[in-house]
Design a protein around this motif. Structure first.
Motif, PDB file in Angstrom:
ATOM      1  N   PRO A   1       0.830  -1.213   0.000  1.00 45.15           N
ATOM      2  CA  PRO A   1       0.000   0.000   0.000  1.00 45.15           C
ATOM      3  C   PRO A   1       0.864   1.262   0.000  1.00 45.15           C
ATOM      4  CG  PRO A   1       0.059  -0.962   2.184  1.00 45.15           C
ATOM      5  CD  PRO A   1       0.837  -1.890   1.286  1.00 45.15           C
ATOM      6  N   TYR A   2       0.347   2.315  -0.614  1.00 47.73           N
ATOM      7  CA  TYR A   2       1.024   3.606  -0.670  1.00 47.73           C
ATOM      8  C   TYR A   2       0.075   4.682  -0.147  1.00 47.73           C
ATOM      9  CZ  TYR A   2       4.328   1.141  -3.620  1.00 47.73           C
ATOM     10  OH  TYR A   2       5.244   0.240  -4.094  1.00 47.73           O
ATOM     11  N   THR A   3       0.630   5.792   0.311  1.00 46.40           N
ATOM     12  CA  THR A   3      -0.177   6.830   0.949  1.00 46.40           C
ATOM     13  C   THR A   3      -0.848   7.777  -0.034  1.00 46.40           C
ATOM     14  OG1 THR A   3       1.774   8.208   1.239  1.00 46.40           O
ATOM     15  CG2 THR A   3       1.139   6.799   3.089  1.00 46.40           C
ATOM     16  N   THR A   4      -0.317   7.903  -1.256  1.00 44.36           N
ATOM     17  CA  THR A   4      -0.881   8.827  -2.238  1.00 44.36           C
ATOM     18  C   THR A   4      -0.933   8.166  -3.614  1.00 44.36           C
ATOM     19  OG1 THR A   4       1.251   9.756  -2.895  1.00 44.36           O
ATOM     20  CG2 THR A   4       0.117  10.823  -1.038  1.00 44.36           C
ATOM     21  N   PRO A   5      -1.750   8.691  -4.517  1.00 45.74           N
ATOM     22  CA  PRO A   5      -1.741   8.167  -5.883  1.00 45.74           C
ATOM     23  C   PRO A   5      -0.375   8.323  -6.562  1.00 45.74           C
ATOM     24  CG  PRO A   5      -3.737   9.426  -5.508  1.00 45.74           C
ATOM     25  CD  PRO A   5      -2.856   9.635  -4.307  1.00 45.74           C
ATOM     26  N   LEU A   6       0.320   9.427  -6.306  1.00 41.72           N
ATOM     27  CA  LEU A   6       1.654   9.624  -6.883  1.00 41.72           C
ATOM     28  C   LEU A   6       2.617   8.543  -6.405  1.00 41.72           C
ATOM     29  CD1 LEU A   6       3.751  11.189  -8.499  1.00 41.72           C
ATOM     30  CD2 LEU A   6       4.023  12.724  -6.536  1.00 41.72           C
ATOM     31  N   ALA A   7       2.631   8.274  -5.113  1.00 44.69           N
ATOM     32  CA  ALA A   7       3.506   7.224  -4.582  1.00 44.69           C
ATOM     33  C   ALA A   7       3.116   5.857  -5.148  1.00 44.69           C
ATOM     34  CB  ALA A   7       3.435   7.211  -3.053  1.00 44.69           C
ATOM     35  N   THR A   8       1.817   5.633  -5.380  1.00 42.93           N
ATOM     36  CA  THR A   8       1.348   4.378  -5.967  1.00 42.93           C
ATOM     37  C   THR A   8       1.867   4.230  -7.388  1.00 42.93           C
ATOM     38  OG1 THR A   8      -0.653   4.557  -4.622  1.00 42.93           O
ATOM     39  CG2 THR A   8      -0.700   2.999  -6.450  1.00 42.93           C
ATOM     40  N   ALA A   9       1.802   5.294  -8.181  1.00 40.19           N
ATOM     41  CA  ALA A   9       2.302   5.246  -9.556  1.00 40.19           C
ATOM     42  C   ALA A   9       3.805   5.000  -9.571  1.00 40.19           C
ATOM     43  CB  ALA A   9       1.957   6.538 -10.286  1.00 40.19           C
ATOM     44  N   ARG A  10       4.543   5.666  -8.695  1.00 36.06           N
ATOM     45  CA  ARG A  10       5.988   5.447  -8.622  1.00 36.06           C
ATOM     46  C   ARG A  10       6.302   4.011  -8.212  1.00 36.06           C
ATOM     47  NH1 ARG A  10       7.829  10.995  -5.510  1.00 36.06           N
ATOM     48  NH2 ARG A  10       7.770  12.351  -7.341  1.00 36.06           N
ATOM     49  N   GLY A  11       5.557   3.491  -7.253  1.00 39.03           N
ATOM     50  CA  GLY A  11       5.751   2.106  -6.823  1.00 39.03           C
ATOM     51  C   GLY A  11       5.467   1.124  -7.946  1.00 39.03           C
ATOM     52  N   ALA A  12       4.454   1.405  -8.758  1.00 37.86           N
ATOM     53  CA  ALA A  12       4.149   0.540  -9.896  1.00 37.86           C
ATOM     54  C   ALA A  12       5.293   0.549 -10.904  1.00 37.86           C
ATOM     55  CB  ALA A  12       2.850   0.988 -10.560  1.00 37.86           C
ATOM     56  N   VAL A  13       5.871   1.724 -11.154  1.00 36.82           N
ATOM     57  CA  VAL A  13       7.015   1.811 -12.068  1.00 36.82           C
ATOM     58  C   VAL A  13       8.187   1.017 -11.506  1.00 36.82           C
ATOM     59  CG1 VAL A  13       8.753   3.387 -13.017  1.00 36.82           C
ATOM     60  CG2 VAL A  13       6.324   3.969 -13.148  1.00 36.82           C
ATOM     61  N   ASP A  14       8.398   1.086 -10.197  1.00 41.73           N
ATOM     62  CA  ASP A  14       9.472   0.301  -9.584  1.00 41.73           C
ATOM     63  C   ASP A  14       9.260  -1.193  -9.814  1.00 41.73           C
ATOM     64  OD1 ASP A  14      10.655   2.627  -8.640  1.00 41.73           O
ATOM     65  OD2 ASP A  14       9.773   2.448  -6.630  1.00 41.73           O
ATOM     66  N   VAL A  15       8.008  -1.640  -9.742  1.00 41.74           N
ATOM     67  CA  VAL A  15       7.693  -3.063  -9.887  1.00 41.74           C
ATOM     68  C   VAL A  15       7.766  -3.518 -11.339  1.00 41.74           C
ATOM     69  CG1 VAL A  15       5.837  -4.772  -9.664  1.00 41.74           C
ATOM     70  CG2 VAL A  15       6.292  -3.201  -7.802  1.00 41.74           C
ATOM     71  N   ILE A  16       7.173  -2.751 -12.259  1.00 48.37           N
ATOM     72  CA  ILE A  16       7.107  -3.211 -13.645  1.00 48.37           C
ATOM     73  C   ILE A  16       8.380  -2.939 -14.429  1.00 48.37           C
ATOM     74  CG2 ILE A  16       4.607  -3.043 -13.741  1.00 48.37           C
ATOM     75  CD1 ILE A  16       4.885  -0.463 -15.334  1.00 48.37           C
ATOM     76  N   GLY A  17       9.227  -2.041 -13.943  1.00 45.83           N
ATOM     77  CA  GLY A  17      10.478  -1.755 -14.650  1.00 45.83           C
ATOM     78  C   GLY A  17      10.208  -1.238 -16.047  1.00 45.83           C
ATOM     79  N   ARG A  18      10.800  -1.868 -17.062  1.00 45.91           N
ATOM     80  CA  ARG A  18      10.631  -1.442 -18.452  1.00 45.91           C
ATOM     81  C   ARG A  18       9.481  -2.170 -19.151  1.00 45.91           C
ATOM     82  NH1 ARG A  18      11.592   3.164 -19.147  1.00 45.91           N
ATOM     83  NH2 ARG A  18      11.239   2.750 -21.330  1.00 45.91           N
ATOM     84  N   ALA A  19       8.801  -3.078 -18.459  1.00 43.04           N
ATOM     85  CA  ALA A  19       7.682  -3.802 -19.064  1.00 43.04           C
ATOM     86  C   ALA A  19       6.534  -2.834 -19.336  1.00 43.04           C
ATOM     87  CB  ALA A  19       7.204  -4.915 -18.133  1.00 43.04           C
ATOM     88  N   GLY A  20       5.703  -3.179 -20.277  1.00 44.65           N
ATOM     89  CA  GLY A  20       4.555  -2.349 -20.614  1.00 44.65           C
ATOM     90  C   GLY A  20       3.308  -2.799 -19.861  1.00 44.65           C
ATOM     91  N   LEU A  21       2.352  -1.907 -19.740  1.00 47.45           N
ATOM     92  CA  LEU A  21       1.070  -2.239 -19.140  1.00 47.45           C
ATOM     93  C   LEU A  21       0.136  -2.796 -20.206  1.00 47.45           C
ATOM     94  CD1 LEU A  21       0.528   0.854 -16.829  1.00 47.45           C
ATOM     95  CD2 LEU A  21       1.155  -1.448 -16.149  1.00 47.45           C
ATOM     96  N   SER A  22      -0.798  -3.595 -19.811  1.00 40.56           N
ATOM     97  CA  SER A  22      -1.772  -4.197 -20.709  1.00 40.56           C
ATOM     98  C   SER A  22      -2.794  -3.173 -21.156  1.00 40.56           C
ATOM     99  CB  SER A  22      -2.468  -5.356 -20.001  1.00 40.56           C
ATOM    100  OG  SER A  22      -3.557  -5.817 -20.739  1.00 40.56           O
ATOM    101  N   MET A  23      -3.348  -3.372 -22.342  1.00 40.96           N
ATOM    102  CA  MET A  23      -4.414  -2.503 -22.851  1.00 40.96           C
ATOM    103  C   MET A  23      -5.762  -2.853 -22.189  1.00 40.96           C
ATOM    104  SD  MET A  23      -3.464  -0.203 -24.989  1.00 40.96           S
ATOM    105  CE  MET A  23      -4.965   0.195 -25.877  1.00 40.96           C
ATOM    106  N   THR A  24      -5.824  -3.948 -21.478  1.00 34.07           N
ATOM    107  CA  THR A  24      -7.059  -4.393 -20.851  1.00 34.07           C
ATOM    108  C   THR A  24      -7.591  -3.353 -19.890  1.00 34.07           C
ATOM    109  OG1 THR A  24      -6.693  -6.733 -21.058  1.00 34.07           O
ATOM    110  CG2 THR A  24      -7.907  -6.043 -19.161  1.00 34.07           C
ATOM    111  N   THR A  25      -8.883  -3.117 -19.955  1.00 36.29           N
ATOM    112  CA  THR A  25      -9.499  -2.171 -19.020  1.00 36.29           C
ATOM    113  C   THR A  25     -10.359  -2.879 -18.009  1.00 36.29           C
ATOM    114  OG1 THR A  25     -11.354  -1.827 -20.517  1.00 36.29           O
ATOM    115  CG2 THR A  25      -9.504  -0.291 -20.681  1.00 36.29           C
TER     116      THR A  25
END
Length: 141
Positions: free
Chosen positions: A113-137
């Motif tokens: 868990p992260y305290t803010t949406p910005l920290a959540t987005a940064r944490g996601a980048v840390d996890v996914i690295g250079r991989a791309g996100l899926s187009m799935t909605t």
């Protein structure tokens, strides 16, 4: 009643109270910002330098944040959905969910868990690295 039974009952009561306090702590302290949190409020109407944002074109939505983090462009926008925010990484949607305690988790990492949406987005980048996100909605839980 024996002394052993009194001590056992006391230890059990202390353990129960301590466990309950530990379980409720995130919910009771969710309104407090930790000292290591990212400075600035992503929901504020000011830019990164604290100055007011420039007026937007009609129909445009103001970004809560827009930055490049570790070579990836992360953006957050207000959203009418249940979580109130839409995040993107390099223009691809990042699914997030607000938890009961006020923290945020992302589809990239449901366990941190992260305290803010910005920290959540940064944490996601840390996890996914250079991989791309899926187009799935689709949003499954």
């Amino acid at each position: 009643m024996t002394r052993r039974r009194v001590i056992r009952t006391g230890v059990t009561a202390v353990a129960a109270v301590s466990g309950t306090a530990a379980a409720l702590r995130p919910m009771l302290t969710s309104h407090q910002q930790p000292a290591d949190d990212v400075p600035g409020d992503p929901f504020a109407d000011t830019g990164a330098d604290g100055a007011p944002e420039a007026p937007l074109a009609p129909g445009a939505v103001a970004a809560l944040f827009d930055e490049v983090y570790r070579g990836r462009r992360i953006q957050g926008f207000p959203d009418a959905g249940e979580d109130g925010v839409a995040l993107t990484v390099d223009g691809m949607p990042l699914r997030v969910m607000r938890r009961v305690d006020g923290s945020w988790i992302s589809a990239a990492n449901h366990y941190q868990p992260y305290t803010t949406p910005l920290a959540t987005a940064r944490g996601a980048v840390d996890v996914i690295g250079r991989a791309g996100l899926s187009m799935t909605t689709e949003h499954h839980h």
